[in-house]
Write a protein that holds these residues in place. Structure first.
Motif, PDB file in Angstrom:
ATOM      1  N   GLU A  58     -12.630  42.156  58.038  1.00 51.80           N
ATOM      2  CA  GLU A  58     -12.263  41.874  59.430  1.00 51.80           C
ATOM      3  C   GLU A  58     -11.982  43.143  60.242  1.00 51.80           C
ATOM      4  O   GLU A  58     -11.403  44.103  59.737  1.00 51.80           O
ATOM      5  N   VAL A  59     -12.360  43.120  61.508  1.00 47.98           N
ATOM      6  CA  VAL A  59     -11.980  44.175  62.461  1.00 47.98           C
ATOM      7  C   VAL A  59     -11.085  43.542  63.518  1.00 47.98           C
ATOM      8  O   VAL A  59     -11.383  42.457  64.021  1.00 47.98           O
ATOM      9  N   THR A  60      -9.973  44.215  63.815  1.00 47.87           N
ATOM     10  CA  THR A  60      -9.051  43.697  64.822  1.00 47.87           C
ATOM     11  C   THR A  60      -8.696  44.814  65.798  1.00 47.87           C
ATOM     12  O   THR A  60      -9.023  45.980  65.578  1.00 47.87           O
ATOM     13  N   THR A  62      -5.183  47.336  77.117  1.00 42.13           N
ATOM     14  CA  THR A  62      -4.075  46.698  76.399  1.00 42.13           C
ATOM     15  C   THR A  62      -3.339  47.643  75.459  1.00 42.13           C
ATOM     16  O   THR A  62      -2.265  47.306  74.971  1.00 42.13           O
ATOM     17  N   GLY A  63      -3.916  48.803  75.169  1.00 42.88           N
ATOM     18  CA  GLY A  63      -3.220  49.790  74.350  1.00 42.88           C
ATOM     19  C   GLY A  63      -3.301  49.560  72.849  1.00 42.88           C
ATOM     20  O   GLY A  63      -2.708  50.309  72.075  1.00 42.88           O
ATOM     21  N   CYS A  64      -4.040  48.538  72.412  1.00 48.38           N
ATOM     22  CA  CYS A  64      -4.169  48.343  70.959  1.00 48.38           C
ATOM     23  C   CYS A  64      -5.278  49.246  70.415  1.00 48.38           C
ATOM     24  O   CYS A  64      -6.078  49.794  71.177  1.00 48.38           O
ATOM     25  N   TYR A  65      -5.308  49.407  69.086  1.00 49.21           N
ATOM     26  CA  TYR A  65      -6.278  50.298  68.440  1.00 49.21           C
ATOM     27  C   TYR A  65      -7.272  49.515  67.584  1.00 49.21           C
ATOM     28  O   TYR A  65      -6.891  48.555  66.901  1.00 49.21           O
ATOM     29  N   LEU A  66      -8.518  49.960  67.598  1.00 42.45           N
ATOM     30  CA  LEU A  66      -9.552  49.367  66.747  1.00 42.45           C
ATOM     31  C   LEU A  66      -9.183  49.637  65.291  1.00 42.45           C
ATOM     32  O   LEU A  66      -8.973  50.794  64.912  1.00 42.45           O
ATOM     33  N   ALA A  67      -9.109  48.582  64.478  1.00 40.17           N
ATOM     34  CA  ALA A  67      -8.605  48.756  63.110  1.00 40.17           C
ATOM     35  C   ALA A  67      -9.251  47.765  62.151  1.00 40.17           C
ATOM     36  O   ALA A  67      -9.894  46.786  62.561  1.00 40.17           O
ATOM     37  N   THR A  79     -14.185  65.085  62.728  1.00 39.33           N
ATOM     38  CA  THR A  79     -12.840  64.733  63.174  1.00 39.33           C
ATOM     39  C   THR A  79     -12.577  63.237  63.092  1.00 39.33           C
ATOM     40  O   THR A  79     -13.184  62.464  63.838  1.00 39.33           O
ATOM     41  N   PRO A  80     -11.654  62.802  62.248  1.00 41.58           N
ATOM     42  CA  PRO A  80     -11.245  61.398  62.321  1.00 41.58           C
ATOM     43  C   PRO A  80     -10.619  61.131  63.692  1.00 41.58           C
ATOM     44  O   PRO A  80      -9.985  62.018  64.267  1.00 41.58           O
ATOM     45  N   PHE A  81     -10.814  59.937  64.195  1.00 40.98           N
ATOM     46  CA  PHE A  81     -10.298  59.629  65.532  1.00 40.98           C
ATOM     47  C   PHE A  81      -9.892  58.169  65.623  1.00 40.98           C
ATOM     48  O   PHE A  81     -10.267  57.344  64.777  1.00 40.98           O
ATOM     49  N   ARG A  82      -9.109  57.864  66.644  1.00 39.33           N
ATOM     50  CA  ARG A  82      -8.743  56.486  66.947  1.00 39.33           C
ATOM     51  C   ARG A  82      -9.428  56.066  68.235  1.00 39.33           C
ATOM     52  O   ARG A  82      -9.724  56.913  69.088  1.00 39.33           O
ATOM     53  N   LEU A  83      -9.669  54.777  68.368  1.00 41.26           N
ATOM     54  CA  LEU A  83     -10.193  54.223  69.615  1.00 41.26           C
ATOM     55  C   LEU A  83      -9.156  53.264  70.179  1.00 41.26           C
ATOM     56  O   LEU A  83      -8.840  52.249  69.561  1.00 41.26           O
ATOM     57  N   ARG A  84      -8.622  53.641  71.337  1.00 44.53           N
ATOM     58  CA  ARG A  84      -7.581  52.819  71.968  1.00 44.53           C
ATOM     59  C   ARG A  84      -8.188  51.960  73.070  1.00 44.53           C
ATOM     60  O   ARG A  84      -8.896  52.460  73.942  1.00 44.53           O
TER      61      ARG A  84
END
Ligand SMILES: *[C@@H]1O[C@H](CO)[C@@H](O)[C@H](O)[C@H]1NC(C)=O
Ligand SMILES: *[C@@H]1O[C@H](CO)[C@@H](O)[C@H](O)[C@H]1NC(C)=O
Length: 231
Positions: free
Chosen positions: A213-215, A192-197, A183-188
């Motif tokens: 870079e990771v932000t 602060t509500g931003c996402y690992l990207a 399962t692809p997933f997001r990490l919030r």
């Protein structure tokens, strides 16, 4: 009680017992083999597992941290660097924990918790090689990607330190009630509500070894999908 009802009840009990037995045999089989020898594409991720996070949205590199710090310029926290690296290595291993267990991690590494990682679980990810937690804060902008809404991501902490709320991430799988390797997933970032990207073409300069870079971002442009490559 009519005898037909009794026999139906018996059947239900027997089939329940049989499926429990099968389940236990399977569990025992897995335990005998210790760490899972092959990656089953539908493996459920449990707390305490060592994982690698592969970036889905670009070239499939791995979330990595190395024993190097963000430099003073551009303005940074000077905490430990986090980036996407092309290949797996010791630098790409992270251990996933239930964030509620942080105080128990101060003097041990192997808090298991046994439970699977469910949707919306708040987790902390500890970099295995350096014992630092995946961390973000809005005091510092990301080093390469300019503009509002891209914040620095670091690895922060040390043995004997339980970390802080900026280490907390919420697991958002694209589907399903639990996190699996399929399962692809997001990490919030919980506070602060931003996402690992990460973004294609956002390469760190020489001090960052040219890694991607990771932000942490609220940008809708994406780059925030990850998948667990091994557990
Ligand atoms: C990290 O680098 C610093 C300075 O370069 C060194 O003192 C330290 O031992 C290194 N730590 C690890 C875990 O390699
Ligand atoms: C994390 O641990 C807390 C405290 O033990 C527990 O209440 C919570 O359900 C756990 N979270 C998950 C997702 O298992």
């Amino acid at each position: 009680m009519p005898s037909s009802l009794v026999s139906t009840l018996c059947l239900i009990l027997i089939s329940g017992f049989l499926s429990l037995l099968t389940f236990n045999l399977q569990t025992a089989f897995n335990m005998n083999h210790g760490s899972y020898p092959e990656v089953n594409v539908h493996e459920v991720v449990h707390f305490g597992a060592v994982i690698t996070l592969q970036h889905v949205s670009t070239t499939g590199g791995y979330l990595s941290s190395l024993n190097a710090s963000y430099p003073k310029r551009p303005a940074s926290s000077e905490q430990q660097l986090v980036a996407v690296a092309a290949a797996r290595s010791d630098d790409t291993s992270w251990r996933i924990y239930n964030a509620s267990m942080r105080s128990e991690l101060v003097d041990q590494d192997d808090v298991q918790g046994m439970h699977h990682v469910s949707r919306d679980a708040t987790v902390i990810l500890r970099h295995v090689a350096t014992h630092k937690f995946l961390h973000s804060h809005q005091e510092f902008a990301a080093p390469v990607t300019s503009g509002e809404g891209h914040w620095e991501v670091t690895a922060y902490g040390m043995r004997g330190f339980e970390g802080d709320a900026n280490d907390d991430w919420v697991v958002e799988p694209l589907r399903g009630a639990v996190l699996t390797t399929a399962t692809p997933f997001r990490l919030r970032h919980r506070l602060t509500g931003c996402y690992l990207a990460s973004r294609e073409g956002a390469q760190l300069p020489e001090w960052g070894f040219g890694l991607q870079e990771v932000t942490c971002t609220r940008d809708e442009a994406g780059g925030d999908l990850w998948i667990i490559d091994a557990i």
